[in-house]
Structures are given as C-alpha cells and as structure tokens.
Enzyme design. Sequence first.
Site, mmCIF file in Angstrom:
data_model
loop_
_atom_site.group_PDB
_atom_site.id
_atom_site.type_symbol
_atom_site.label_atom_id
_atom_site.label_comp_id
_atom_site.label_asym_id
_atom_site.label_seq_id
_atom_site.Cartn_x
_atom_site.Cartn_y
_atom_site.Cartn_z
ATOM 1 N N GLU A 10 -6.753 4.809 7.654
ATOM 2 C CA GLU A 10 -6.508 6.229 7.376
ATOM 3 C C GLU A 10 -7.720 6.866 6.707
ATOM 4 O OE1 GLU A 10 -2.799 5.568 5.369
ATOM 5 O OE2 GLU A 10 -1.922 4.971 7.281
ATOM 6 N N GLY A 46 2.623 2.330 10.780
ATOM 7 C CA GLY A 46 3.594 3.414 10.638
ATOM 8 C C GLY A 46 4.280 3.798 11.945
ATOM 9 N N GLY A 67 2.968 -1.092 4.201
ATOM 10 C CA GLY A 67 3.056 0.334 3.927
ATOM 11 C C GLY A 67 4.497 0.738 3.655
ATOM 12 N N GLY A 68 5.156 1.249 4.678
ATOM 13 C CA GLY A 68 6.511 1.788 4.534
ATOM 14 C C GLY A 68 7.478 0.880 3.790
ATOM 15 N N GLU A 77 -5.430 -4.810 10.314
ATOM 16 C CA GLU A 77 -4.398 -3.810 10.589
ATOM 17 C C GLU A 77 -4.705 -3.092 11.907
ATOM 18 O OE1 GLU A 77 -2.346 -2.644 6.605
ATOM 19 O OE2 GLU A 77 -3.881 -1.184 7.085
ATOM 20 N N HIS A 120 -9.384 1.397 4.553
ATOM 21 C CA HIS A 120 -8.140 1.536 5.317
ATOM 22 C C HIS A 120 -8.379 2.473 6.508
ATOM 23 C CE1 HIS A 120 -4.044 2.604 6.380
ATOM 24 N NE2 HIS A 120 -3.693 1.478 5.784
ATOM 25 N N SER A 179 3.482 -2.155 10.213
ATOM 26 C CA SER A 179 4.938 -2.243 10.408
ATOM 27 C C SER A 179 5.492 -3.629 10.055
ATOM 28 C CB SER A 179 5.323 -1.867 11.844
ATOM 29 O OG SER A 179 4.908 -0.542 12.128
ATOM 30 N N ASN A 219 0.878 -1.171 0.000
ATOM 31 C CA ASN A 219 0.000 0.000 0.000
ATOM 32 C C ASN A 219 0.914 1.219 0.000
ATOM 33 O OD1 ASN A 219 -1.782 2.058 0.416
ATOM 34 N ND2 ASN A 219 -2.393 1.435 2.482
ATOM 35 N N TRP A 220 1.044 1.815 -1.168
ATOM 36 C CA TRP A 220 1.991 2.934 -1.303
ATOM 37 C C TRP A 220 1.460 4.215 -0.648
ATOM 38 C CZ3 TRP A 220 4.319 2.949 -6.973
ATOM 39 C CH2 TRP A 220 4.946 1.714 -7.201
ATOM 40 N N LYS A 221 0.172 4.208 -0.323
ATOM 41 C CA LYS A 221 -0.464 5.403 0.248
ATOM 42 C C LYS A 221 -0.202 6.608 -0.673
ATOM 43 C CE LYS A 221 -0.129 3.200 4.722
ATOM 44 N NZ LYS A 221 -0.004 3.294 6.177
HETATM 45 P P1 13P Z 1 3.122 0.367 7.640
HETATM 46 O O1 13P Z 1 3.610 -0.909 7.043
HETATM 47 O O2 13P Z 1 3.857 1.580 7.172
HETATM 48 O O3 13P Z 1 2.987 0.286 9.138
HETATM 49 O O4 13P Z 1 1.628 0.573 7.077
HETATM 50 C C1 13P Z 1 0.734 -0.471 7.162
HETATM 51 C C2 13P Z 1 -0.469 -0.108 6.390
HETATM 52 O O5 13P Z 1 -1.220 0.773 6.762
HETATM 53 C C3 13P Z 1 -0.708 -0.832 5.139
HETATM 54 O O6 13P Z 1 -1.985 -0.571 4.662
#
Ligand code: 13P
Length: 248
Positions: free
Chosen positions: A96, A172, A233-234, A166, A94, A212, A9-11
């Site tokens: 967010e 994050g 994510g990251g 999640e 998600h 994470s 998930n590149w956000k």
């Molecule tokens: P991180 O891997 O950066 O914690 O993000 C997880 C995430 O929200 C994937 O959708």
Amino acid sequence: MRKPIIAGNWKMNKTPEEAKALVTELIPLVKDAECDVVVCTPAVCFAAVAPVIEGTNVKLGAQNVHFKASGAYTGELSAEMLKAAGCEYVIIGHSERRQYFGETDKTVNLRTVAAVNAGLKAIVCVGENKEEREAGYTDYLVAYQTLMALHGLTNEQIVETIIAYEPVWAIGTGLTATDEQANETIGVIRKAIAGKYGECVAEKVRIQYGGSMKGSNVKGLMAQPEIDGGLIGGASLKAADFAQVVNF
Ligand code: 13P
C-alpha cells in the site's frame, strides 16, 4: 528451527482508546502462543498500547519509518522515535505504501538499513500484483525486491530481518494464495537470499505470508515448510480473530 512470527498490521484503523481495548482483550488470549506475536498499530496508538503490553509476549511495531535521524521531513518518524515509543518492529515497504505513497525499492532499502542500524526488527514486504503474476514475473520480482531491500546489511542483521511475502492480489480481497503457491514463492525468496548471502543466512531468515490470512486458512499455510508466519491485516482487528491465527 525458525520460530514462527505472527504480526498484525492494523493499517489505518483504531483510535488510541480502541487500540487499548483490543490489546487488553488480546493479551490473555495469546499468552501461551508458541510464536512471536506483534501488533503494528498506527503511531498515534503507541502511547496507549505500550504500557498495556509491557511484560507480556505481545510486542509493538510501527507501519513505516523514515531513513533520516531527524530533520525537515514533515509527517515522518525516525527509528529512534519509534524505539522511544516502545516499538521493537517496523513494517517497511508494504504494497500500500509502494502503491499510494511513492515507495520504491530504493526507499525501502534506505528505510530498512536505518531501522536495522537503530536496532529495530524490520518486516520487509515484497510481492507481485496480478498482472505481474500472470505475466510470469513473480519469481524475478520477489527476488529483486528482497535483495534490493537487504542491500547494505550485514549477514548478522539479515538473519534478524523478517520478510513478508504479500501477493498484492491477495490483500484485502479474500483471495489467498494457495498453500503451495505461497510456499513456492517464499522458497524462491529464500533461494535468492541463499544465492547472495549463503545457505546459512537464508535458512535463518523468517519469511511470512500475508494476504487474507485468517483463522480458517492459517493451519494449511503454516504447515508449509517455507512459511514462518503471517502478516495479518483484516483478521488482526478483532482480538478473537487474531488470537485464532496466533494460536494456529
Ligand atoms: P489482509 O489480511 O487484510 O488481506 O491484509 C494483508 C496485509 O496487507 C497485511 O500487511
């Protein structure tokens, strides 16, 4: 029996040019992956990424979808638009989006039904925040979020749908749920699906962990019997980092 699925998930990261460079670097690194590999890029990157991944095992996903087919919904994209742009998957609900953009269990359900009916594979996100975990509500919450999201789908559609567990406190933050915590809560989600749709359906649904997740912890998480993959994510923003997760 369930094929693992690792999705990035590149956000809100990467321009089309940067996206093209990332997937170009990624493709050879993950070509022998034993799991399904997905990159959920910003929508502006679809046109740059789709031709590069064509014919490879890397699939394209979006990060949101609207529930109507067309109309006056400024800033939104329909499931048909995503498909036409090369998407096979879409992340829905998600945390967010729930936190910053007013996403509710109701809109998550509408988006999921629209996406699945259009033939997209939905990756539906559920998870508790820190306060909810500390108050002991995790199990109720993830079960409720999951069943609400799946409402109105057929059993055949549900087995093709992916759930991403999640925990919001692990996103994050560098804090990962322990392997056992993640496994246990994913087990709760599967049990909730089994309770409503039967064991046969529940045992086919792939449920990812996200929060994470990275090269250094992927093995432990993926060794858990309930965990069928990851939403990253990251660690999905650099080809080498993401490849390390994919090739767990
Ligand atoms: P991180 O891997 O950066 O914690 O993000 C997880 C995430 O929200 C994937 O959708």
